[in-house]
Design a protein around this motif. Structure first.
Motif, PDB file in Angstrom:
ATOM      1  N   GLU A  97       0.851  -1.189   0.000  1.00 46.41           N
ATOM      2  CA  GLU A  97       0.000   0.000   0.000  1.00 46.41           C
ATOM      3  C   GLU A  97       0.888   1.242   0.000  1.00 46.41           C
ATOM      4  O   GLU A  97       1.623   1.498   0.942  1.00 46.41           O
ATOM      5  CB  GLU A  97      -0.922   0.005   1.221  1.00 46.41           C
ATOM      6  CG  GLU A  97      -1.955   1.117   1.209  1.00 46.41           C
ATOM      7  CD  GLU A  97      -2.935   0.995   0.053  1.00 46.41           C
ATOM      8  OE1 GLU A  97      -3.429   2.043  -0.405  1.00 46.41           O
ATOM      9  OE2 GLU A  97      -3.194  -0.145  -0.396  1.00 46.41           O
ATOM     10  N   GLY A  98       0.813   1.983  -1.081  1.00 47.34           N
ATOM     11  CA  GLY A  98       1.667   3.157  -1.230  1.00 47.34           C
ATOM     12  C   GLY A  98       1.220   4.317  -0.355  1.00 47.34           C
ATOM     13  O   GLY A  98       0.059   4.394   0.063  1.00 47.34           O
ATOM     14  N   PRO A  99       2.101   5.240  -0.061  1.00 45.90           N
ATOM     15  CA  PRO A  99       1.756   6.393   0.798  1.00 45.90           C
ATOM     16  C   PRO A  99       1.027   7.471   0.007  1.00 45.90           C
ATOM     17  O   PRO A  99       0.948   7.433  -1.226  1.00 45.90           O
ATOM     18  CB  PRO A  99       3.125   6.886   1.263  1.00 45.90           C
ATOM     19  CG  PRO A  99       4.040   6.543   0.129  1.00 45.90           C
ATOM     20  CD  PRO A  99       3.527   5.255  -0.445  1.00 45.90           C
ATOM     21  N   GLN A 100       0.525   8.453   0.716  1.00 50.79           N
ATOM     22  CA  GLN A 100      -0.045   9.641   0.101  1.00 50.79           C
ATOM     23  C   GLN A 100       1.112  10.619  -0.171  1.00 50.79           C
ATOM     24  O   GLN A 100       1.452  11.465   0.644  1.00 50.79           O
ATOM     25  CB  GLN A 100      -1.091  10.264   1.026  1.00 50.79           C
ATOM     26  CG  GLN A 100      -2.323   9.419   1.253  1.00 50.79           C
ATOM     27  CD  GLN A 100      -3.187   9.344  -0.003  1.00 50.79           C
ATOM     28  OE1 GLN A 100      -3.250  10.267  -0.801  1.00 50.79           O
ATOM     29  NE2 GLN A 100      -3.874   8.210  -0.172  1.00 50.79           N
ATOM     30  N   TRP A 101       1.704  10.487  -1.341  1.00 49.77           N
ATOM     31  CA  TRP A 101       2.935  11.201  -1.651  1.00 49.77           C
ATOM     32  C   TRP A 101       2.807  12.712  -1.507  1.00 49.77           C
ATOM     33  O   TRP A 101       3.714  13.371  -0.996  1.00 49.77           O
ATOM     34  CB  TRP A 101       3.376  10.878  -3.083  1.00 49.77           C
ATOM     35  CG  TRP A 101       3.706   9.445  -3.318  1.00 49.77           C
ATOM     36  CD1 TRP A 101       2.865   8.461  -3.777  1.00 49.77           C
ATOM     37  CD2 TRP A 101       4.975   8.805  -3.115  1.00 49.77           C
ATOM     38  NE1 TRP A 101       3.520   7.269  -3.860  1.00 49.77           N
ATOM     39  CE2 TRP A 101       4.820   7.444  -3.479  1.00 49.77           C
ATOM     40  CE3 TRP A 101       6.219   9.248  -2.677  1.00 49.77           C
ATOM     41  CZ2 TRP A 101       5.864   6.528  -3.405  1.00 49.77           C
ATOM     42  CZ3 TRP A 101       7.270   8.334  -2.611  1.00 49.77           C
ATOM     43  CH2 TRP A 101       7.087   7.006  -2.967  1.00 49.77           C
ATOM     44  N   LEU A 102       1.699  13.257  -1.951  1.00 52.97           N
ATOM     45  CA  LEU A 102       1.549  14.702  -2.018  1.00 52.97           C
ATOM     46  C   LEU A 102       0.794  15.279  -0.832  1.00 52.97           C
ATOM     47  O   LEU A 102       0.544  16.496  -0.799  1.00 52.97           O
ATOM     48  CB  LEU A 102       0.828  15.089  -3.318  1.00 52.97           C
ATOM     49  CG  LEU A 102       1.474  14.586  -4.611  1.00 52.97           C
ATOM     50  CD1 LEU A 102       0.651  14.993  -5.813  1.00 52.97           C
ATOM     51  CD2 LEU A 102       2.907  15.091  -4.736  1.00 52.97           C
ATOM     52  N   VAL A 103       0.442  14.443   0.132  1.00 55.67           N
ATOM     53  CA  VAL A 103      -0.323  14.902   1.297  1.00 55.67           C
ATOM     54  C   VAL A 103       0.422  14.618   2.591  1.00 55.67           C
ATOM     55  O   VAL A 103       0.509  15.487   3.478  1.00 55.67           O
ATOM     56  CB  VAL A 103      -1.719  14.244   1.325  1.00 55.67           C
ATOM     57  CG1 VAL A 103      -2.489  14.684   2.569  1.00 55.67           C
ATOM     58  CG2 VAL A 103      -2.499  14.588   0.059  1.00 55.67           C
TER      59      VAL A 103
END
Length: 323
Positions: A168-174
């Motif tokens: 599960e990837g992170p919220q890169w821009l948040v």
């Protein structure tokens, strides 16, 4: 038949090609004048647009500058005192330093890896060099738009690829933890300029050294650390300095990803020093304070460069040096 009289030279021999005194000196002056004429456009541009602008910014850094009335009111060192009291300046410097520490080693390693791979390519080397350099030619706005889609936490291609392998990837821009790594990923996209410098340095490493090392039983890893790195240490040193300066001036990636839309609040982790300087100068019109910020950054970069030069000269190999 007529005979030619040849005047004897100082060492007892006769020299018929002796030049008149001052002729060579006059030629050198003409050659120097021609050189200065050729570079005069750059000299004029540097004096007007670089040196002149720096002197002017230094003047207004000690004043309050009103753009509307074009009035400069001296305020002494109040702008520099405000730098020490402004928490956003400290935050922006901390974000920028973190980014530099993370981005510069990754860019060096990634560019060197690409250069080593390209250096081993035989047929089609020109094609691959062109393909790898194309991202450098892409406009910054287009690159930011692409990465805005790739790094979307819900529908981005990067997180979808991670979900495919069960991650599960992170919220890169948040997520503040991943904001700066996302900007580093965007910076790695345009690492081809550094790659070209490394590739040129690798082409200049003598092949004989590898042949001798192979005869002595050195493997590829030992050859890389004992031959390749020392021989390209000059290019490595140059790239570290240039990338460090560029990292402290990072602006395009952060601004285009997070700050171009003034209606949406940007995460504090994306507030870099150049972004905050831009806001103070061209949104708040606080040009005196922004000029003071610029000179603080100049001093920081001068100190860092001086330290890098002093430390780096101990490890850089120059071909003309004797051991």
């Amino acid at each position: 038949m007529t005979s030619t009289t040849v005047a004897p030279s100082g060492d007892g021999t006769r020299d018929s090609s002796r030049k008149r005194p001052g002729r060579g000196r006059k030629y050198n002056r003409r050659e120097a004048l021609a050189g200065y004429l050729f570079i005069s456009p750059w000299i004029i541009g540097f004096l007007v647009f670089t040196a002149g602008s720096m002197i002017y910014s230094l003047v207004i850094s000690f004043s309050k500058y009103n753009l509307a009335t074009n009035v400069i009111r001296p305020t002494g060192t109040s702008n520099y005192e405000a730098l020490l009291e402004n928490p956003k300046v400290a935050k922006a410097l901390a974000n920028t330093l973190f980014y530099a520490v993370l981005a510069v080693p990754l860019e060096i390693c990634f560019a060197l890896l690409l250069a080593v791979l390209l250096n081993r390519v035989g047929r089609g080397a020109g094609f691959f060099r062109t393909v790898y350099y194309l991202p450098k030619m892409t406009p910054a706005v287009a690159t930011a738009s692409i990465f805005f889609l790739l790094l979307n936490g819900n529908t981005g291609a990067i997180n979808q690829g991670l979900r495919f392998i069960g991650v599960e990837g992170p919220q890169w821009l948040v997520d503040p933890t991943w904001v700066k790594p996302s900007i580093v990923l965007m910076a790695l996209w345009t690492v081809s300029g550094t790659m070209v410098i490394f590739l040129a340095a690798l082409k200049n490493v003598p092949r004989d050294l590898y042949e001798v090392a192979a005869l002595d039983g050195a493997g590829p890893v030992r050859q890389f650390f004992s031959i390749t790195l020392p021989m390209i240490s000059g290019a490595l040193f140059f790239n570290v300095i240039i990338l460090t300066i560029a990292a402290f001036q990072v602006f395009d990636q952060a601004y285009l990803l997070f700050w171009r839309d003034q209606n949406n609040p940007a995460p504090e982790a994306s507030l870099f020093y150049a972004v905050y300087l831009f806001q103070e100068a061209f949104r708040q019109f606080n040009f005196g304070f922004a000029a003071a910020m610029a000179w603080l950054l100049f001093v920081i970069l001068m100190i860092l460069t001086f330290i890098q030069v002093k430390v780096g000269n101990r490890f850089v190999y120059y071909e003309g040096e004797r051991s």
